[in-house]
Write a protein that holds these residues in place. Sequence first.
Motif, PDB file in Angstrom:
ATOM      1  N   GLN A  10      31.120 -32.567 149.153  1.00  0.00           N
ATOM      2  CA  GLN A  10      32.336 -31.946 148.467  1.00  0.00           C
ATOM      3  C   GLN A  10      32.148 -31.886 147.057  1.00  0.00           C
ATOM      4  O   GLN A  10      32.448 -30.746 146.482  1.00  0.00           O
ATOM      5  N   ASN A  11      31.620 -32.843 146.475  1.00  0.00           N
ATOM      6  CA  ASN A  11      31.702 -32.704 144.924  1.00  0.00           C
ATOM      7  C   ASN A  11      30.443 -31.873 144.662  1.00  0.00           C
ATOM      8  O   ASN A  11      30.533 -31.156 143.592  1.00  0.00           O
ATOM      9  N   LEU A  12      29.475 -32.126 145.290  1.00  0.00           N
ATOM     10  CA  LEU A  12      28.090 -31.154 145.061  1.00  0.00           C
ATOM     11  C   LEU A  12      28.807 -29.931 145.056  1.00  0.00           C
ATOM     12  O   LEU A  12      28.607 -28.849 144.308  1.00  0.00           O
ATOM     13  N   LEU A  13      29.287 -29.299 146.053  1.00  0.00           N
ATOM     14  CA  LEU A  13      29.773 -27.885 146.336  1.00  0.00           C
ATOM     15  C   LEU A  13      30.929 -27.453 145.356  1.00  0.00           C
ATOM     16  O   LEU A  13      30.560 -26.448 144.677  1.00  0.00           O
ATOM     17  N   GLU A  70      39.632 -25.720 148.191  1.00  0.00           N
ATOM     18  CA  GLU A  70      39.105 -26.796 147.985  1.00  0.00           C
ATOM     19  C   GLU A  70      37.904 -27.106 147.030  1.00  0.00           C
ATOM     20  O   GLU A  70      37.583 -27.790 146.535  1.00  0.00           O
ATOM     21  N   ILE A  71      37.226 -25.743 146.949  1.00  0.00           N
ATOM     22  CA  ILE A  71      36.222 -25.581 146.159  1.00  0.00           C
ATOM     23  C   ILE A  71      36.128 -24.681 145.089  1.00  0.00           C
ATOM     24  O   ILE A  71      35.434 -24.520 144.213  1.00  0.00           O
ATOM     25  N   GLY A  72      37.440 -24.431 144.732  1.00  0.00           N
ATOM     26  CA  GLY A  72      37.541 -23.244 143.658  1.00  0.00           C
ATOM     27  C   GLY A  72      37.408 -21.781 143.796  1.00  0.00           C
ATOM     28  O   GLY A  72      37.222 -21.305 142.440  1.00  0.00           O
ATOM     29  N   LEU A  73      37.200 -21.450 145.042  1.00  0.00           N
ATOM     30  CA  LEU A  73      37.000 -19.998 145.073  1.00  0.00           C
ATOM     31  C   LEU A  73      38.275 -19.157 145.782  1.00  0.00           C
ATOM     32  O   LEU A  73      38.122 -18.011 145.992  1.00  0.00           O
ATOM     33  N   ASP A  74      39.132 -19.688 145.537  1.00  0.00           N
ATOM     34  CA  ASP A  74      40.477 -18.986 146.236  1.00  0.00           C
ATOM     35  C   ASP A  74      41.228 -17.917 145.165  1.00  0.00           C
ATOM     36  O   ASP A  74      41.799 -17.157 145.457  1.00  0.00           O
ATOM     37  N   LYS A  75      40.791 -17.971 143.857  1.00  0.00           N
ATOM     38  CA  LYS A  75      41.391 -17.277 142.973  1.00  0.00           C
ATOM     39  C   LYS A  75      40.425 -16.271 142.398  1.00  0.00           C
ATOM     40  O   LYS A  75      40.327 -15.272 141.539  1.00  0.00           O
ATOM     41  N   ILE A  76      39.188 -16.138 143.117  1.00  0.00           N
ATOM     42  CA  ILE A  76      38.125 -15.096 142.972  1.00  0.00           C
ATOM     43  C   ILE A  76      38.056 -13.793 143.828  1.00  0.00           C
ATOM     44  O   ILE A  76      37.902 -14.132 145.132  1.00  0.00           O
ATOM     45  N   VAL A  77      38.060 -12.718 143.253  1.00  0.00           N
ATOM     46  CA  VAL A  77      37.974 -11.687 143.998  1.00  0.00           C
ATOM     47  C   VAL A  77      36.875 -10.883 143.524  1.00  0.00           C
ATOM     48  O   VAL A  77      36.761 -10.151 142.597  1.00  0.00           O
ATOM     49  N   PRO A  78      35.487 -11.115 144.098  1.00  0.00           N
ATOM     50  CA  PRO A  78      34.250 -10.435 143.583  1.00  0.00           C
ATOM     51  C   PRO A  78      34.288  -9.018 143.414  1.00  0.00           C
ATOM     52  O   PRO A  78      33.808  -8.523 142.344  1.00  0.00           O
ATOM     53  N   ASP A  79      34.739  -8.144 143.952  1.00  0.00           N
ATOM     54  CA  ASP A  79      35.118  -6.705 144.021  1.00  0.00           C
ATOM     55  C   ASP A  79      35.883  -6.505 142.646  1.00  0.00           C
ATOM     56  O   ASP A  79      35.778  -5.486 142.298  1.00  0.00           O
ATOM     57  N   LYS A  80      36.655  -7.414 142.431  1.00  0.00           N
ATOM     58  CA  LYS A  80      37.642  -7.189 140.889  1.00  0.00           C
ATOM     59  C   LYS A  80      36.891  -7.801 139.843  1.00  0.00           C
ATOM     60  O   LYS A  80      36.775  -7.442 138.884  1.00  0.00           O
TER      61      LYS A  80
END
Length: 83
Positions: A10-13, A70-80
């Motif tokens: 989890q820490n690595l990811l 959990e890993i910090g990808l929830d606020k990222i929208v790659p297409d935006k």
Amino acid sequence: MSNKEESTYQNLLRDYVYFLLEDAHEAKAKRDKARGTPDESFYTGSLLGFHRSISLLQQYVESFGIPLEEIGLDKIVPDKDFV
């Protein structure tokens, strides 16, 4: 898998995502600064690589049932965020 091993993964990811996003934001800033110059194409290509990597990572993480927050990808929208 032991709790210690699970925590290590989890820490690595989480760290990997943090640094990946940091590099992606830096690539976007460089691309934006290079607009209208010969370097723009290079930085655009670099940014597209980050876009693809982050998009795939989000898909895989969700397919494993790991919440994006959990890993910090929830606020990222790659297409935006990374075009």
